[in-house]
Design an enzyme around this catalytic site. Structure first.
Site, PDB file in Angstrom:
ATOM      1  N   MET A   1       0.839  -1.195   0.000  1.00 36.78           N
ATOM      2  CA  MET A   1       0.000   0.000   0.000  1.00 36.78           C
ATOM      3  C   MET A   1       0.877   1.248   0.000  1.00 36.78           C
ATOM      4  O   MET A   1       2.090   1.154   0.130  1.00 36.78           O
ATOM      5  CB  MET A   1      -0.951  -0.024   1.194  1.00 36.78           C
ATOM      6  CG  MET A   1      -2.060  -1.064   1.035  1.00 36.78           C
ATOM      7  SD  MET A   1      -3.266  -1.024   2.365  1.00 36.78           S
ATOM      8  CE  MET A   1      -2.301  -1.757   3.687  1.00 36.78           C
ATOM      9  N   CYS A   2       0.285   2.392  -0.074  1.00 41.44           N
ATOM     10  CA  CYS A   2       0.986   3.642  -0.367  1.00 41.44           C
ATOM     11  C   CYS A   2       0.888   4.612   0.814  1.00 41.44           C
ATOM     12  O   CYS A   2       0.379   4.272   1.886  1.00 41.44           O
ATOM     13  CB  CYS A   2       0.390   4.290  -1.618  1.00 41.44           C
ATOM     14  SG  CYS A   2       0.189   3.145  -3.010  1.00 41.44           S
ATOM     15  N   ARG A   3       1.366   5.820   0.612  1.00 36.80           N
ATOM     16  CA  ARG A   3       1.239   6.925   1.563  1.00 36.80           C
ATOM     17  C   ARG A   3       0.845   8.156   0.759  1.00 36.80           C
ATOM     18  O   ARG A   3       1.334   8.366  -0.360  1.00 36.80           O
ATOM     19  CB  ARG A   3       2.531   7.212   2.311  1.00 36.80           C
ATOM     20  CG  ARG A   3       3.164   6.051   3.073  1.00 36.80           C
ATOM     21  CD  ARG A   3       2.496   5.795   4.423  1.00 36.80           C
ATOM     22  NE  ARG A   3       1.333   4.932   4.303  1.00 36.80           N
ATOM     23  CZ  ARG A   3       0.598   4.527   5.346  1.00 36.80           C
ATOM     24  NH1 ARG A   3       0.909   4.940   6.576  1.00 36.80           N
ATOM     25  NH2 ARG A   3      -0.451   3.745   5.147  1.00 36.80           N
TER      26      ARG A   3
ATOM     27  N   VAL B   1       3.114   8.735  -2.642  1.00 35.08           N
ATOM     28  CA  VAL B   1       4.241   7.839  -2.914  1.00 35.08           C
ATOM     29  C   VAL B   1       3.681   6.421  -2.980  1.00 35.08           C
ATOM     30  O   VAL B   1       2.850   6.025  -2.164  1.00 35.08           O
ATOM     31  CB  VAL B   1       5.365   7.955  -1.858  1.00 35.08           C
ATOM     32  CG1 VAL B   1       6.064   9.295  -1.996  1.00 35.08           C
ATOM     33  CG2 VAL B   1       4.853   7.763  -0.431  1.00 35.08           C
TER      34      VAL B   1
ATOM     35  N   ASN C   1      -4.881   4.877  -1.376  1.00 35.73           N
ATOM     36  CA  ASN C   1      -3.946   4.130  -0.535  1.00 35.73           C
ATOM     37  C   ASN C   1      -4.657   2.846  -0.148  1.00 35.73           C
ATOM     38  O   ASN C   1      -5.639   2.875   0.587  1.00 35.73           O
ATOM     39  CB  ASN C   1      -3.556   4.935   0.709  1.00 35.73           C
ATOM     40  CG  ASN C   1      -2.774   4.097   1.701  1.00 35.73           C
ATOM     41  OD1 ASN C   1      -2.080   3.162   1.315  1.00 35.73           O
ATOM     42  ND2 ASN C   1      -2.890   4.421   2.980  1.00 35.73           N
TER      43      ASN C   1
END
Length: 291
Positions: free
Chosen positions: A1-3, A88, A115
């Protein structure tokens, strides 16, 4: 997963939250604090609204790790804006690392980020595609579940040019509802992490959602206050004056975590400019049945 993070406030550079803060977004691309895998190195993206009279946001995406791209640093240090999205990426298993798959995604004056992941996406990808209008179908340039969800959202919104906050909320809930129904019909019974973010340049909506009761959604926080630089240390002080900004983020960018509000499970955060922000439960009539 992302931020990711969102900013709405007085005109400001993007570098304090993206590069300078103790837990800046670039720091989170290396050492995320609130997820099991700390690295988010599969690309990055910025979307910002010009300060001149232009409602269409600019975007800059690349497949580099955020910490190694000199153009990202230059833009963040030189471009002022009142409203931006930053992301990101940690690519989901099987998802290519490409510019087409980097967030934020855009349509008209809307920006979208995600996300999380729509687990077992391959089971309901075709049914989702089949229900899209031609206009929504043509939005999709990559192959991420996130971009498909954005196309679905735009259909639910009806591509309205001047949507109200209420209309954006309804479209967001309708998008999640449809995804959950498609998943149920396809037998996708594992958890989906649904932290969606959308903005029209003034309103911002972000969800913190997991489809299974026992699953913990990806982290999400928000704060309303003033960003300051004290001898190189980026600080955030709660404030509701005209000088304040509203930040919604996967992780608090500053060390004073007590100044940030944790978003509750299966809630949506709604912000209007930098004037007001609140969270409320995501309203899905069949949520208990499916969860």
């Amino acid at each position: 997963m992302c931020r990711f993070l969102t900013y709405s406030g007085p005109k400001a550079l993007m570098s304090p939250l993206i590069f300078q803060a103790t837990n800046s977004l670039v720091m989170q691309s290396k050492y995320a604090q609130k997820r099991k895998v700390p690295t988010n190195a599969d690309g990055f993206g910025l979307g910002w609204y010009p300060t001149q009279d232009d409602p269409i946001p600019a975007t800059f995406v690349n497949v580099d790790p955020a910490w190694s791209n000199r153009n990202l640093k230059m833009i963040a240090e030189k471009v002022e804006t009142r409203h931006y999205f930053a992301h990101v990426r940690d690519a989901s298993k099987g998802m290519p690392v490409s510019q087409a798959n980097c967030h934020p995604f855009g349509c008209m004056h809307y920006l979208w980020m995600h996300n999380g992941r729509l687990d077992q996406f391959e089971k309901f990808r075709r049914p989702l595609l089949n229900m899209l209008t031609n206009r929504a179908f043509d939005l999709i340039k990559g192959n991420t579940d996130s971009e498909y969800a954005f196309a679905l959202f735009m259909d639910k919104l009806g591509f309205i040019a001047n949507a109200s906050l209420s209309q954006l909320e309804q479209a967001m809930e309708a998008t999640i509802e449809t995804i959950m129904l498609l998943r149920k019909e396809a037998g996708a019974d594992s958890n989906a992490f649904i932290n969606f973010a959308v903005t029209d340049g003034y309103h911002t909506l972000v969800t913190r959602f997991a489809t299974l009761k026992e699953a913990k959604p990806a982290s999400l926080f928000f704060g309303q206050g003033i960003i300051s630089n004290n001898n190189g240390m980026i600080d955030f002080t709660p404030d509701t004056s005209n000088s304040a900004c509203i930040i919604i983020c996967s992780e608090p960018p500053t060390e004073n975590n007590g100044r940030w509000t944790k978003v509750e499970r299966n809630h949506i955060v709604c912000a209007s400019g930098h004037e007001s922000v609140y969270q409320r439960p995501v309203n899905l009539p069949f949520q208990a049945e499916l969860g």
